[in-house]
Design an enzyme around this catalytic site. Structure first.
Site, PDB file in Angstrom:
ATOM      1  N   GLY A 158      39.354  28.673  29.586  1.00  0.00           N
ATOM      2  CA  GLY A 158      40.548  28.369  29.022  1.00  0.00           C
ATOM      3  C   GLY A 158      41.661  28.071  29.998  1.00  0.00           C
ATOM      4  O   GLY A 158      42.940  28.149  29.561  1.00  0.00           O
ATOM      5  N   LEU A 216      40.419  23.578  32.978  1.00  0.00           N
ATOM      6  CA  LEU A 216      39.552  23.173  34.049  1.00  0.00           C
ATOM      7  C   LEU A 216      38.051  22.607  33.624  1.00  0.00           C
ATOM      8  O   LEU A 216      37.382  22.510  34.173  1.00  0.00           O
ATOM      9  CB  LEU A 216      39.500  24.038  35.060  1.00  0.00           C
ATOM     10  CG  LEU A 216      40.765  24.798  35.774  1.00  0.00           C
ATOM     11  CD1 LEU A 216      40.354  25.744  36.894  1.00  0.00           C
ATOM     12  CD2 LEU A 216      41.324  23.478  36.502  1.00  0.00           C
ATOM     13  N   ASP A 227      36.667  14.805  30.186  1.00  0.00           N
ATOM     14  CA  ASP A 227      36.107  15.855  30.934  1.00  0.00           C
ATOM     15  C   ASP A 227      34.643  15.862  31.254  1.00  0.00           C
ATOM     16  O   ASP A 227      34.016  16.066  32.281  1.00  0.00           O
ATOM     17  CB  ASP A 227      36.216  17.287  29.949  1.00  0.00           C
ATOM     18  CG  ASP A 227      37.733  17.371  29.805  1.00  0.00           C
ATOM     19  OD1 ASP A 227      38.640  16.785  30.429  1.00  0.00           O
ATOM     20  OD2 ASP A 227      37.784  18.286  28.903  1.00  0.00           O
ATOM     21  N   TYR A 269      46.451  20.780  19.772  1.00  0.00           N
ATOM     22  CA  TYR A 269      45.876  19.840  20.096  1.00  0.00           C
ATOM     23  C   TYR A 269      45.647  18.859  19.145  1.00  0.00           C
ATOM     24  O   TYR A 269      45.852  17.504  19.221  1.00  0.00           O
ATOM     25  CB  TYR A 269      44.471  20.341  20.808  1.00  0.00           C
ATOM     26  CG  TYR A 269      43.672  19.174  21.608  1.00  0.00           C
ATOM     27  CD1 TYR A 269      43.612  19.198  23.134  1.00  0.00           C
ATOM     28  CD2 TYR A 269      43.114  18.186  21.173  1.00  0.00           C
ATOM     29  CE1 TYR A 269      43.366  18.113  23.828  1.00  0.00           C
ATOM     30  CE2 TYR A 269      42.326  17.266  21.814  1.00  0.00           C
ATOM     31  CZ  TYR A 269      42.341  17.351  23.243  1.00  0.00           C
ATOM     32  OH  TYR A 269      41.828  16.379  24.085  1.00  0.00           O
TER      33      TYR A 269
END
Length: 397
Positions: A137, A140, A187, A239
């Site tokens: 969370g 990263l 990611d 988001y």
């Protein structure tokens, strides 16, 4: 081997009563610049970090075709039949997964991998135990690290022989369709393709990549991560709303994605859109340009030249995209006040971490100043650590 390796192996043994066939790991990532541009077919510049997620995995010796996943973050494992995966996924838009969300990541990878390589196999039953030292969370990408470790293990054990880009696509599909998080592919690509001392310049439309040397240590600098410990979740509200605004903006401009809108188009965009939609669009358009400018500066002048672009990126996320938080703003402002060359929030926002580009001998001073500022503001103490670009997934044992 790290504590995460030991924990994954120990959990696997506890769950199954025997040793795993192997240990695979994949890194989290820091995004140097380029936030929310990925799902707009834009440009990003992330790098993999030393913190990793480990998957201890073994093929089952029964013939029941089942998959069991356990995690040190969960009290109970989840076990389903491999043939059930097609019934469990995809998760309907806006719904919660049919399994606990943490389990939807590795199970979603297994589901997407089987669909991507239907002629491979046999897809025998597997047991998977997961441990991680990537903060959860924190922005990263602990999720991409789970996906990368699981995909790398299954790719080898199931003999699907897919390359890193294909496995990144599988990870994104798991996150989008199994977990229900509307993320882009940055990611997964950053985790799968990481290289030491190197950022990855990624065109999210073509998936073409180019390594960009950073030279942080050579320049006498460090990248400090300031994890605010304010948790966020990509599968929820903010988001999804930002992505919808971007899609609306692209539709109004008559283009496939905001990648196709230039700085020069912003005057026309402002005339056509309400204020909120315009500001969302302006962030994406200007952020794409900042990524291109950062790559050029790194190549021509080195990492010391990029600080102002990091600062401008944070201001855009704070004011136009409105995804920062008081904790993130405090981290950035404090780091800059005590000499950081540049600082910005990193990741999807609504919490998570900031990064600061600082002199190598200033780590303690900047950390002390941030800790003091958080205490004065009444925030929970942040977690601070330095990172350097690291390698992508590999088998460790």
């Amino acid at each position: 081997m790290t504590a995460a390796h030991d924990a994954a192996r120990a959990l696997f043994t506890t769950l199954t009563g025997h040793e795993p066939d192997g240990l695979w790991s994949a890194p989290g990532r820091v995004n140097l610049i380029g936030e929310h541009t990925d799902y707009n077919d834009g440009f990003v510049l992330p790098f993999a970090i030393p913190q990793r997620t480990v998957a201890a995995v073994g093929l089952r010796d029964d013939d029941r075709g089942r998959i069991l996943v356990g995690s040190t973050f969960a009290d109970e494992p989840v076990e389903v039949g491999l043939d059930e995966l097609d019934r469990l996924f995809p998760t309907p838009s806006g719904a919660h997964p049919a399994v606990p969300e943490w389990a939807a990541y590795p199970l979603g990878v297994a589901w997407a991998l089987r669909q991507a390589a239907p002629g491979a196999g046999p897809f025998g039953g597997v047991d998977i135990a997961i441990a991680s030292d990537v903060p959860v969370g924190a922005g990263l990408s602990s999720s991409a690290a789970i996906e990368g470790a699981t995909a790398s293990a299954l790719n080898e054990l199931w003999g699907t022989d897919l390359d890193g880009t294909a496995l990144a696509r599988i990870g994104r599909r798991a996150e989008n369709e199994a977990v229900g998080a509307p993320t882009g592919i940055m990611d997964q690509m950053a985790s799968m393709l990481g290289e030491p001392d190197t950022a990855i310049f990624l065109d999210c439309r073509s998936l073409e990549t180019r390594p960009v040397p950073l030279g942080v240590t050579e320049a006498g600098l460090e990248i400090l991560v300031i994890d605010t410990r304010v948790k966020h979740a990509h599968s929820t509200g903010g988001y999804r709303e930002r992505r919808a605004s971007c899609e609306l903006g692209a539709s109004i401009m008559g283009v496939p994605a905001l990648r196709d809108v230039s700085i020069a188009d912003l005057l026309r965009a402002q005339e056509l859109m309400d204020d909120v939609t315009f500001r969302r669009v302006r962030h994406i358009v200007t952020e794409n340009q900042r990524v291109l400018d950062t790559v050029q500066l790194l190549q021509e002048h080195g990492v010391r030249a990029i600080g102002d672009l990091l600062v401008a990126s944070h201001a855009s996320m704070r004011d136009d995209f409105e995804i920062s938080t008081p904790e993130l703003d405090t981290a950035v402002e404090t780091a800059l006040a005590v000499g950081a060359l540049g600082a910005r929030m990193t990741g999807g926002g609504f919490g998570g971490a900031a990064i600061a580009l600082i002199e190598a001998d200033a780590v303690e001073a900047v950390s002390d100043a941030v800790n003091a500022a958080f205490a004065t503001a009444g925030f929970a103490a942040p977690l601070l650590f330095t990172v350097s670009p690291a390698a992508g997934p590999h088998r460790d044992a």
